[in-house]
Design a protein around this motif. Structure first.
Motif, PDB file in Angstrom:
ATOM      1  N   CYS A 556      34.784  -0.614  36.914  1.00  0.00           N
ATOM      2  CA  CYS A 556      34.069  -1.147  35.746  1.00  0.00           C
ATOM      3  C   CYS A 556      34.903  -1.101  34.483  1.00  0.00           C
ATOM      4  CB  CYS A 556      32.768  -0.388  35.542  1.00  0.00           C
ATOM      5  SG  CYS A 556      33.012   1.401  35.385  1.00  0.00           S
ATOM      6  N   SER A 557      36.171  -0.796  34.616  1.00  0.00           N
ATOM      7  CA  SER A 557      37.071  -0.822  33.456  1.00  0.00           C
ATOM      8  C   SER A 557      38.364  -1.495  33.881  1.00  0.00           C
ATOM      9  CB  SER A 557      37.344   0.592  32.925  1.00  0.00           C
ATOM     10  OG  SER A 557      37.979   1.380  33.921  1.00  0.00           O
ATOM     11  N   LEU A 610      31.454  -4.879  33.102  1.00  0.00           N
ATOM     12  CA  LEU A 610      32.663  -4.355  32.485  1.00  0.00           C
ATOM     13  C   LEU A 610      32.266  -3.444  31.327  1.00  0.00           C
ATOM     14  CD1 LEU A 610      35.764  -4.371  32.354  1.00  0.00           C
ATOM     15  CD2 LEU A 610      35.601  -6.276  30.740  1.00  0.00           C
ATOM     16  N   SER A 611      32.657  -2.168  31.409  1.00  0.00           N
ATOM     17  CA  SER A 611      32.212  -1.196  30.400  1.00  0.00           C
ATOM     18  C   SER A 611      33.326  -0.800  29.433  1.00  0.00           C
ATOM     19  CB  SER A 611      31.686   0.068  31.085  1.00  0.00           C
ATOM     20  OG  SER A 611      32.720   0.661  31.880  1.00  0.00           O
ATOM     21  N   MET A 612      34.616  -0.996  29.817  1.00  0.00           N
ATOM     22  CA  MET A 612      35.688  -0.572  28.916  1.00  0.00           C
ATOM     23  C   MET A 612      36.967  -1.347  29.217  1.00  0.00           C
ATOM     24  SD  MET A 612      37.098   3.240  28.033  1.00  0.00           S
ATOM     25  CE  MET A 612      35.544   3.573  27.235  1.00  0.00           C
ATOM     26  N   SER A 614      41.181  -1.370  28.175  1.00  0.00           N
ATOM     27  CA  SER A 614      42.295  -0.630  27.566  1.00  0.00           C
ATOM     28  C   SER A 614      43.264  -1.628  26.932  1.00  0.00           C
ATOM     29  CB  SER A 614      43.018   0.213  28.612  1.00  0.00           C
ATOM     30  OG  SER A 614      42.158   1.200  29.145  1.00  0.00           O
ATOM     31  N   CYS A 646      39.629   1.425  24.929  1.00  0.00           N
ATOM     32  CA  CYS A 646      40.524   2.574  25.013  1.00  0.00           C
ATOM     33  C   CYS A 646      41.903   2.088  24.572  1.00  0.00           C
ATOM     34  CB  CYS A 646      40.587   3.119  26.443  1.00  0.00           C
ATOM     35  SG  CYS A 646      41.682   4.545  26.630  1.00  0.00           S
TER      36      CYS A 646
END
Length: 785
Positions: A556-557, A610-612, A614, A646
């Motif tokens: 999910c990232s 999709l939570s995060m 980078s 992130c």
């Protein structure tokens, strides 16, 4: 030609300057005197004109008085009054003729009380004046002014007195004609010329009386105004125009005086000054020759001495120092200059070839020494000539933390230690500038050159003692060998620099030059120029590489990666253009583009799980004062939260400027961003410093992960990093996972997340939603583009 003749001799220049000064003084004197005489002449003539005006007025007043007395006598005669009362014309004519003859008047007339003509002398027949004008004359009779009247091309002076019995029963009018004789009398009395002008109804002036002929005096057109200067018949005239009291119309008296006497005086003065100037030039020719001989000959000798000094002969004797005048002072100053130049040349030679801080030879001296070894005329040097460039790692941090004076002490200490080691015949050491030194060794083959580089690095395993403190210093060394790596001085030095940069990039302590290290600079500059247009032209692409949560098996990232769809070269990875963008600062624009694209992607894919995301930050981003504002603006523009991102920063980026980096990271963390240290394990950060950073995640460098399933040492390092991070309450992400065995090992170690080709290759952001859906369905059939 004249200019060259003038500049070729100081004597000529002095003579011409003095001549010009003499002529200037004479001309100025002549001009001032002429102007003074001219102004004085004008003032004198003005006074004569004013006096002439008074004479003219007195002349008219005297004639006016005679007329008035004769008219009063006639008006008081009993018989004349009786004739007027009776209207006896014959008696009136007879009395009028007698009155005219008695005082020499030009005319006389008798009028009734209403100013109608009763009788007149013969001249009066031509002077019929209307009752209106006569009434006006009667009203002004007590003003004491002579009234003039022009008729038939003549001008008359009139007087009107009443006939009383006892009331006014009539009037007596008498007048003098102003003849040229009157003008002649005026010229005799005043010494100036005059004209009497009658102004006709159309404004044109007409001379009715004048003391000169028309040919002798200026035209009427220039006799306008008061106090003007006119030119006529080769002479200047000053005139004064004065209005006259008239019975009818307008009449002006113009008084004229010639300025010819002043002009004659000026011409005489010019002649005298000319003679004085010729005499002065003669005296000047004699005196200037003597003066020039006294001044120029010593200067010529000094000029010869100056040319000798200019040619480098600092032992040349400077004569004339014993003189006490300005020439002697110049000679002494020139001799002092000779001695100073002699000292300065020695100092310049020292500065040109030696470093002032360490007293070591500088870059030019080093290259000169190297060129002497490579001269074809010299016998070949046995073995190889090795050029080593040595750079102090992280020397900027020493300057920032301890100050520049301490940094200078460190440079001197490093130079002394290196110089103590390089004592073999033919060895040379130099400082190239900054934190870079250069060493020269002769007679070494390839393995010996590598051993020499290692020995120089190992010299600093023992800390330096600087200002009472122990300082750990590490060197990076790059070297090139003659003739294997180049045949000229520039080739060897340049390729040693390439090897040094490669050693720093690869975090190697020393490295020999290799052709693969060289960068195609022309191609890089071309790419960088095209990259600026790629941002505007829509050629950049956002790719995503999933990160797998090892605890739950969910992806999910992801990490946002930049690609460039070049129109000719195809899809380019960041390694082809990011290094050059970082060197020029253009990487800031690329970071902003990636973050904007990531914000759009997060807004679109948040609903699909999709939570995060980078996003990588560069060294220049961390020291950019506007970074925070740009990121905040992007978040607000796309309506996403900072907690959805992130930000990944490498250890080297943080350690380049730790204080500014720490301040920037603190502000980013306060905004809600999660922070990750990328490529952990390859940098130089201490654990104590790491504990102070507001980071949430460590990302294990792929160099430890790629072979951990076959190399126990790599596995131990990864396990240690995982345990260390968990001990610091940090999340751990491992990159470079390319096998199922490595993924299983990471899960067993307790690693939190993993990414790599085994999980999924980077894919266009447009395909990421479909990939996530396929993974949840258990079939990853969506191939990356």
């Amino acid at each position: 030609m004249i200019g060259r003749w003038y500049r070729s001799s100081l004597a000529r220049q002095i003579a011409l300057v003095m001549l010009a000064l003499l002529l200037f003084i004479q001309f100025g004197t002549f001009w001032a005197a002429r102007q003074s005489l001219w102004r004085q002449a004008q003032a004198d003539v003005q006074r004569r004109l004013e006096l002439g005006q008074a004479v003219w007025r007195n002349l008219l007043d005297q004639r006016q008085q005679r007329l008035r007395e004769a008219a009063l006598l006639l008006a008081a005669d009993y018989g004349f009054r009786a004739a007027v009362a009776a209207g006896d014309q014959a008696t009136l004519v007879s009395a009028l003729d007698n009155g005219v003859a008695r005082i020499g008047a030009s005319m006389a007339a008798s009028l009734d009380a209403r100013f109608h003509w009763l009788a007149e002398s013969p001249e009066g027949e031509h002077l019929r004046i209307g009752p209106v004008q006569l009434r006006g004359l009667a009203e002004q009779r007590n003003l004491g002014q002579a009234q003039l009247f022009a008729a038939g091309g003549k001008v008359y002076q009139l007087v009107l007195v009443p006939i009383r019995a006892p009331l006014i029963i009539g009037w007596v009018l008498m007048g003098f004609e102003l003849t040229p004789a009157v003008a002649h009398d005026f010229v005799e009395l005043a010494g100036i010329e005059m004209s009497l002008l009658a102004i006709e109804a159309d404004g044109r002036p007409q001379r009715v009386l004048q003391s000169m002929t028309d040919a002798q005096q200026p035209a009427l057109a220039v006799l306008d105004g008061d106090g003007g200067i006119s030119h006529h018949a080769g002479a200047d005239w000053l005139h004064r125009r004065v209005p006259q009291p008239t019975l009818e119309g307008r009449m002006d008296a113009v008084f004229l005086a010639s300025l010819a006497p002043a002009s004659l005086a000026t011409h005489g003065m010019a002649l005298r000054l000319g003679l004085i100037t010729l005499l002065g030039l003669l005296l000047f020719a004699v005196s200037s020759r003597l003066a020039v001989q006294q001044a120029v000959r010593p200067l010529a000798a000094l000029a010869r001495s100056a040319r000798a000094i200019g040619g480098g002969d600092f032992g040349a004797d400077v004569g004339g120092r014993e003189r006490q005048d300005e020439v002697g002072q110049l000679a002494r100053d020139l001799d002092d200059m000779r001695l100073n130049l002699q000292c300065q040349r020695a100092e310049i030679e020292r500065l040109a070839f030696f470093d002032t801080l360490t007293a070591l030879p500088n870059r030019e001296a080093f290259k000169k020494t190297l060129a002497g070894l490579l001269q074809p005329a010299l016998p070949a040097v046995p073995g190889s000539v090795v050029v080593l460039l040595l750079s102090i790692d992280r020397f900027k941090q020493v300057n920032d933390a301890m100050g520049f004076p301490f940094g200078d002490d460190v440079l001197r200490a490093v130079g002394e230690r290196l110089q103590a080691r390089l004592q073999h015949p033919g060895d040379a050491l130099a400082r190239f500038g900054g934190d870079t030194f250069a060493a020269l060794r002769q007679g070494l083959d390839g393995p010996e050159a590598d051993a020499c580089a290692e020995q120089l690095v190992r010299l600093f395993d023992t800390p330096l003692q600087v200002a009472g403190q122990r300082i750990d210093v590490q060197l990076s060394v790059g070297y090139a060998c003659w003739p294997a790596h180049g045949h000229s001085v520039d080739d060897l030095v340049g390729r040693a620099e390439v090897a040094l940069l490669a050693a720093k990039r690869q975090r190697r302590e020393w490295l020999a030059y290799d052709a693969g290290q060289a960068v195609d600079t022309g191609s890089a500059l071309s790419l960088l120029s095209e990259l600026r247009g790629a941002v505007v032209g829509g050629q950049l692409r956002l790719f995503l590489q999933p990160k797998l949560d090892l605890r739950h098996g969910e992806a999910c990232s992801a990490e946002a990666l930049l690609r460039w769809q070049h129109p000719q070269r195809g899809l380019l990875a960041p390694a082809h253009f990011i290094p050059f963008a970082e060197q020029t600062g253009f990487v800031r624009q690329l970071t902003q583009w990636v973050f904007d694209a990531s914000c759009r992607c997060m807004a679109a894919l948040a609903g699909q799980g999709l939570s995060m995301l980078s996003v990588n930050l560069s060294t220049r981003d961390l020291v950019d004062a506007q970074l925070i504002g740009r990121l905040q603006a992007s978040l607000q523009a796309h309506g996403v939260a900072a907690s959805a991102f992130c930000l990944e920063i490498t250890e080297s980026a943080i350690m380049d400027e730790p204080q500014r980096a720490q301040a920037t990271l603190a502000r980013l963390s306060a905004m809600g961003f999660r922070l990750s240290i990328d490529d952990f394990g390859t940098g130089h950060s201490s654990l104590a410093y790491l504990q102070q950073l507001p980071v949430h995640q460590l990302k294990v460098d792929k160099s430890f992960v790629l072979e951990m399933d076959t190399d126990p040492n790599d596995a131990k390092i990864v396990r240690t990093i995982v345990e260390l991070a968990h001990g610091l309450a940090l999340e751990v992400v491992a990159e470079g996972v390319e096998s199922a065995a490595a993924l299983a090992q990471l899960a067993a170690m307790g690693c939190d997340k993993a990414q790599g080709y085994h999980i999924a290759r980077p894919m266009p952001s447009e395909d990421f939603g479909a990939w996530m859906a396929a993974r949840r369905a258990g079939s990853c059939t969506v191939p990356p583009r």
